[in-house]
Design an enzyme around this catalytic site. Structure first.
Site, mmCIF file in Angstrom:
data_model
loop_
_atom_site.group_PDB
_atom_site.id
_atom_site.type_symbol
_atom_site.label_atom_id
_atom_site.label_comp_id
_atom_site.label_asym_id
_atom_site.label_seq_id
_atom_site.Cartn_x
_atom_site.Cartn_y
_atom_site.Cartn_z
ATOM 1 N N PRO A 9 0.789 -1.225 0.000
ATOM 2 C CA PRO A 9 0.000 0.000 0.000
ATOM 3 C C PRO A 9 0.824 1.279 0.000
ATOM 4 O O PRO A 9 1.848 1.366 0.676
ATOM 5 C CB PRO A 9 -0.837 -0.097 1.280
ATOM 6 C CG PRO A 9 -0.213 -1.166 2.091
ATOM 7 C CD PRO A 9 0.471 -2.096 1.143
ATOM 8 N N ASN A 10 0.348 2.217 -0.786
ATOM 9 C CA ASN A 10 0.881 3.581 -0.881
ATOM 10 C C ASN A 10 2.184 3.689 -1.669
ATOM 11 O O ASN A 10 2.646 4.790 -1.955
ATOM 12 C CB ASN A 10 1.059 4.201 0.517
ATOM 13 C CG ASN A 10 -0.240 4.236 1.288
ATOM 14 O OD1 ASN A 10 -1.227 4.744 0.769
ATOM 15 N ND2 ASN A 10 -0.265 3.686 2.484
ATOM 16 N N ARG A 17 4.884 10.943 -2.553
ATOM 17 C CA ARG A 17 4.610 10.659 -1.148
ATOM 18 C C ARG A 17 5.863 10.900 -0.310
ATOM 19 O O ARG A 17 6.868 10.196 -0.491
ATOM 20 C CB ARG A 17 4.197 9.192 -1.032
ATOM 21 C CG ARG A 17 4.044 8.701 0.378
ATOM 22 C CD ARG A 17 4.028 7.186 0.419
ATOM 23 N NE ARG A 17 3.796 6.721 1.767
ATOM 24 C CZ ARG A 17 4.054 5.488 2.189
ATOM 25 N NH1 ARG A 17 4.536 4.594 1.364
ATOM 26 N NH2 ARG A 17 3.828 5.157 3.442
ATOM 27 N N TYR A 22 11.025 8.866 1.133
ATOM 28 C CA TYR A 22 10.998 7.788 0.137
ATOM 29 C C TYR A 22 11.665 8.136 -1.195
ATOM 30 O O TYR A 22 11.744 7.288 -2.078
ATOM 31 C CB TYR A 22 9.548 7.340 -0.105
ATOM 32 C CG TYR A 22 8.885 6.790 1.147
ATOM 33 C CD1 TYR A 22 9.344 5.609 1.730
ATOM 34 C CD2 TYR A 22 7.832 7.451 1.765
ATOM 35 C CE1 TYR A 22 8.756 5.099 2.878
ATOM 36 C CE2 TYR A 22 7.233 6.951 2.918
ATOM 37 C CZ TYR A 22 7.704 5.776 3.470
ATOM 38 O OH TYR A 22 7.126 5.273 4.615
ATOM 39 N N ASN A 73 8.008 -5.483 -0.616
ATOM 40 C CA ASN A 73 7.863 -4.371 0.321
ATOM 41 C C ASN A 73 6.395 -4.314 0.722
ATOM 42 O O ASN A 73 5.562 -3.795 -0.023
ATOM 43 C CB ASN A 73 8.287 -3.044 -0.320
ATOM 44 C CG ASN A 73 8.228 -1.893 0.672
ATOM 45 O OD1 ASN A 73 7.615 -2.002 1.727
ATOM 46 N ND2 ASN A 73 8.863 -0.778 0.326
ATOM 47 N N ALA A 76 2.985 -0.745 5.192
ATOM 48 C CA ALA A 76 2.578 -0.790 6.606
ATOM 49 C C ALA A 76 2.082 -2.170 7.035
ATOM 50 O O ALA A 76 2.077 -2.479 8.238
ATOM 51 C CB ALA A 76 1.505 0.268 6.864
ATOM 52 N N GLU A 97 12.563 -9.152 2.115
ATOM 53 C CA GLU A 97 11.737 -7.985 2.458
ATOM 54 C C GLU A 97 12.583 -6.721 2.313
ATOM 55 O O GLU A 97 13.709 -6.672 2.808
ATOM 56 C CB GLU A 97 11.250 -8.138 3.903
ATOM 57 C CG GLU A 97 10.371 -6.992 4.363
ATOM 58 C CD GLU A 97 9.746 -7.295 5.722
ATOM 59 O OE1 GLU A 97 9.053 -8.327 5.846
ATOM 60 O OE2 GLU A 97 9.962 -6.506 6.654
ATOM 61 N N HIS A 99 12.616 -2.416 2.619
ATOM 62 C CA HIS A 99 12.023 -1.133 3.001
ATOM 63 C C HIS A 99 12.924 -0.028 2.497
ATOM 64 O O HIS A 99 14.142 -0.074 2.713
ATOM 65 C CB HIS A 99 11.844 -1.029 4.517
ATOM 66 C CG HIS A 99 10.939 -2.087 5.035
ATOM 67 N ND1 HIS A 99 9.576 -2.032 4.831
ATOM 68 C CD2 HIS A 99 11.187 -3.250 5.666
ATOM 69 C CE1 HIS A 99 9.033 -3.124 5.341
ATOM 70 N NE2 HIS A 99 9.991 -3.886 5.851
ATOM 71 N N ARG A 106 12.667 5.519 12.671
ATOM 72 C CA ARG A 106 11.383 6.208 12.577
ATOM 73 C C ARG A 106 10.518 5.871 13.798
ATOM 74 O O ARG A 106 11.044 5.609 14.863
ATOM 75 C CB ARG A 106 10.720 5.827 11.245
ATOM 76 C CG ARG A 106 11.610 6.184 10.040
ATOM 77 C CD ARG A 106 10.961 5.829 8.726
ATOM 78 N NE ARG A 106 9.742 6.589 8.521
ATOM 79 C CZ ARG A 106 8.811 6.290 7.614
ATOM 80 N NH1 ARG A 106 8.985 5.230 6.828
ATOM 81 N NH2 ARG A 106 7.728 7.027 7.484
#
Ligand code: DQA
Length: 148
Positions: A9-10, A17, A22, A73, A76, A97, A99, A106
């Protein structure tokens, strides 16, 4: 090798964004770069993005027997989706995975990944280069990861 680059998502909003976190590269530009990287290494990369948990799970199920490796990825969902954890295991395709951001620098909730235990490993904080690093790992291993 055949890579599935699966973004959650996103991540379709990459480029617009939170570019300070990012980066400025768009999702489409990222996909083109990763496809070109794979091609330069005699491989193919197929990019898939879904904003829903079910879409990610369906893509993992469809990867079974079709791809040598998944670069995932989960966005969330990383932090709470046991359904995606189970789907990674069920797919029986080695998965790394990724990120883009350093999730450890964060908010506290981003430090926990419930999906990483089903993966060969996790890369974070290298920006979008992390996807290439993951492909590079699988290429170097000839498709058979050393660590389980
Ligand atoms: C992310 C980190 C997640 O915490 C966040 O929810 C994302 C992107 C990353 O690539 O840094 O959507 O997975």
């Amino acid at each position: 090798m055949k890579f599935l680059i699966l973004n959650g998502p996103n991540l379709n909003l990459l480029g617009s964004r939170e570019p300070g976190i990012y980066g400025a590269e768009t999702y489409d530009a990222l996909c083109k770069r990763l496809e070109a990287f794979a091609a330069a290494h005699g491989s193919t990369a197929v990019c898939v993005q879904s904003n829903s948990e079910g879409g990610i799970i369906d893509a993992l199920h469809a990867a079974r027997g079709k791809f040598n490796a998944v670069i995932l990825n989960p966005g969330a969902y990383t932090h709470y989706s046991y359904a995606i954890l189970d789907a990674i295991t069920a797919a029986e395709v080695p998965c790394i995975e990724v990120h883009i951001s350093n999730v450890h620098r964060r908010e506290e909730f981003r430090r926990r990944s419930v999906t990483a235990p089903a993966c060969v490993g996790q890369i974070c904080g290298l920006g979008s280069y992390g996807y290439e690093a993951a492909m590079g790992y699988f290429l170097a291993q000839g498709g058979t990861p050393q660590c389980v």
